[in-house]
Design a protein around this motif. Structure first.
Motif, PDB file in Angstrom:
ATOM      1  N   ARG A 158       0.862  -1.177   0.000  1.00  0.00           N
ATOM      2  CA  ARG A 158       0.000   0.000   0.000  1.00  0.00           C
ATOM      3  C   ARG A 158       0.898   1.228   0.000  1.00  0.00           C
ATOM      4  O   ARG A 158       1.853   1.306   0.790  1.00  0.00           O
ATOM      5  CB  ARG A 158      -0.920   0.000   1.223  1.00  0.00           C
ATOM      6  N   LEU A 159       0.598   2.177  -0.870  1.00  0.00           N
ATOM      7  CA  LEU A 159       1.460   3.341  -1.042  1.00  0.00           C
ATOM      8  C   LEU A 159       1.728   4.054   0.287  1.00  0.00           C
ATOM      9  O   LEU A 159       2.876   4.363   0.615  1.00  0.00           O
ATOM     10  CB  LEU A 159       0.845   4.323  -2.031  1.00  0.00           C
TER      11      LEU A 159
ATOM     12  N   GLN B 218       9.284   9.382 -10.005  1.00  0.00           N
ATOM     13  CA  GLN B 218      10.602   9.212  -9.402  1.00  0.00           C
ATOM     14  C   GLN B 218      10.492   8.714  -7.964  1.00  0.00           C
ATOM     15  O   GLN B 218      11.229   7.818  -7.543  1.00  0.00           O
ATOM     16  CB  GLN B 218      11.371  10.536  -9.417  1.00  0.00           C
ATOM     17  N   ILE B 219       9.587   9.302  -7.225  1.00  0.00           N
ATOM     18  CA  ILE B 219       9.407   8.886  -5.829  1.00  0.00           C
ATOM     19  C   ILE B 219       8.869   7.469  -5.765  1.00  0.00           C
ATOM     20  O   ILE B 219       9.352   6.625  -4.994  1.00  0.00           O
ATOM     21  CB  ILE B 219       8.464   9.860  -5.095  1.00  0.00           C
TER      22      ILE B 219
ATOM     23  N   PHE C 183       0.515   3.281  -8.214  1.00  0.00           N
ATOM     24  CA  PHE C 183       1.028   4.131  -7.143  1.00  0.00           C
ATOM     25  C   PHE C 183       1.260   5.568  -7.613  1.00  0.00           C
ATOM     26  O   PHE C 183       1.069   6.511  -6.845  1.00  0.00           O
ATOM     27  CB  PHE C 183       2.333   3.556  -6.589  1.00  0.00           C
ATOM     28  N   THR C 184       1.674   5.724  -8.864  1.00  0.00           N
ATOM     29  CA  THR C 184       1.881   7.079  -9.385  1.00  0.00           C
ATOM     30  C   THR C 184       0.554   7.838  -9.422  1.00  0.00           C
ATOM     31  O   THR C 184       0.487   9.020  -9.045  1.00  0.00           O
ATOM     32  CB  THR C 184       2.510   7.033 -10.785  1.00  0.00           C
ATOM     33  N   ARG C 185      -0.478   7.163  -9.857  1.00  0.00           N
ATOM     34  CA  ARG C 185      -1.798   7.804  -9.882  1.00  0.00           C
ATOM     35  C   ARG C 185      -2.253   8.167  -8.464  1.00  0.00           C
ATOM     36  O   ARG C 185      -2.742   9.278  -8.222  1.00  0.00           O
ATOM     37  CB  ARG C 185      -2.823   6.866 -10.520  1.00  0.00           C
ATOM     38  N   GLU C 186      -2.064   7.251  -7.508  1.00  0.00           N
ATOM     39  CA  GLU C 186      -2.441   7.519  -6.125  1.00  0.00           C
ATOM     40  C   GLU C 186      -1.622   8.677  -5.551  1.00  0.00           C
ATOM     41  O   GLU C 186      -2.161   9.527  -4.824  1.00  0.00           O
ATOM     42  CB  GLU C 186      -2.237   6.266  -5.266  1.00  0.00           C
ATOM     43  N   PHE C 187      -0.336   8.685  -5.861  1.00  0.00           N
ATOM     44  CA  PHE C 187       0.531   9.748  -5.350  1.00  0.00           C
ATOM     45  C   PHE C 187       0.081  11.102  -5.896  1.00  0.00           C
ATOM     46  O   PHE C 187       0.031  12.094  -5.156  1.00  0.00           O
ATOM     47  CB  PHE C 187       1.977   9.475  -5.739  1.00  0.00           C
ATOM     48  N   MET C 188      -0.246  11.146  -7.184  1.00  0.00           N
ATOM     49  CA  MET C 188      -0.709  12.394  -7.793  1.00  0.00           C
ATOM     50  C   MET C 188      -1.990  12.880  -7.123  1.00  0.00           C
ATOM     51  O   MET C 188      -2.174  14.082  -6.871  1.00  0.00           O
ATOM     52  CB  MET C 188      -0.941  12.197  -9.290  1.00  0.00           C
TER      53      MET C 188
END
Length: 244
Positions: free
Chosen positions: A32-33, A55-56, A216-221
């Protein structure tokens, strides 16, 4: 001692290597992110001028995968070593806390704690292993009076030029595999069987990894970037460091 049949080793690998690869994939699926991000240092990302969500995400996933795979494959190699020793010396999976393998050789009972590589623990972890060895030796000597018990820390790869640690032996790489098998060349001979269906398994893992990067990139955004796409560093720091 029985001579090791490498065909038996190849069959074991073919029958069991899929377990390692499946655990890699399952470990990714459970991530999970927010949980992974909480364990990372946001100040380091900022100091390195990380500027994109991907990147993260790649950074935290690659760090997790590297650490997790070392553990998973170390556990898998432990099983292989026990299998091989069972074929050659009749060894067995130990039921004693902190001991992985037991076998008898030349009138001595060997108790073995198997680790992946030589730099596996800090001083307190090594101290705990020593305590486990002493407890195991006492237990075995109590149940079998006069039994000579030798403790060994076996490492599946690497080197240690001073194997005698006083109260136990540390056998790494070639020394370890020869110790459990009686075959001085086994450490090299293992390389080929371990490649069984490696490409197919890795392709499957890479597909899962790519999906996780995107997810995860979508969730992070959504959670840690503003509408213009800039990273909200304060929010990340609060996630990792704010008091509950």
């Amino acid at each position: 001692m029985q001579l090791l049949n490498l065909d038996d080793v190849a069959r074991y690998v073919e029958d069991n290597i899929g377990v390692f690869h499946q655990k890699r994939i399952d470990s990714l699926a459970r991530l999970r992110l927010s949980n992974v991000l909480k364990r990372k240092n946001p100040y380091l990302f900022r100091a390195k001028n990380v500027q994109t969500a991907e990147q993260i995400v790649r950074g935290i996933l690659e760090a997790h995968i590297s650490s997790n795979e070392e553990t998973l494959f170390g556990d898998w190699l432990e099983g292989l070593a026990i299998f091989i020793n069972g074929k050659t010396y009749g060894g067995w999976k130990s039921g004693i806390a902190g001991v992985d393998l037991e076998f008898d050789k030349d009138g001595c009972r060997y108790i073995v704690a198997i680790k992946s590589g030589p730099n596996w623990g800090n001083s307190s972890q090594i101290g705990q292993m020593r305590t486990n060895f002493k407890t195991a030796q006492k237990t075995l000597r109590t149940s079998q009076s006069g039994l000579h018990v030798m403790a060994v820390n076996g490492c599946c790869y690497g080197r240690d030029r001073n194997p005698d640690k006083g109260d136990y032996l540390k056998l790494c790489g070639q020394r370890f595999w020869e110790f459990v098998s009686g075959d001085a060349d086994l450490y090299v001979e293992l390389i080929e069987p371990l490649s069984f269906k490696a490409r197919e398994r890795n392709d499957e893992f890479q597909a899962s990894y790519s999906r996780m990067i995107n997810k995860f990139t979508r969730e992070f955004m959504d959670d840690f970037c503003n509408e213009e796409g800039a990273i909200l560093w304060e929010r990340i720091v609060q996630l990792t460091s704010a008091q509950d």
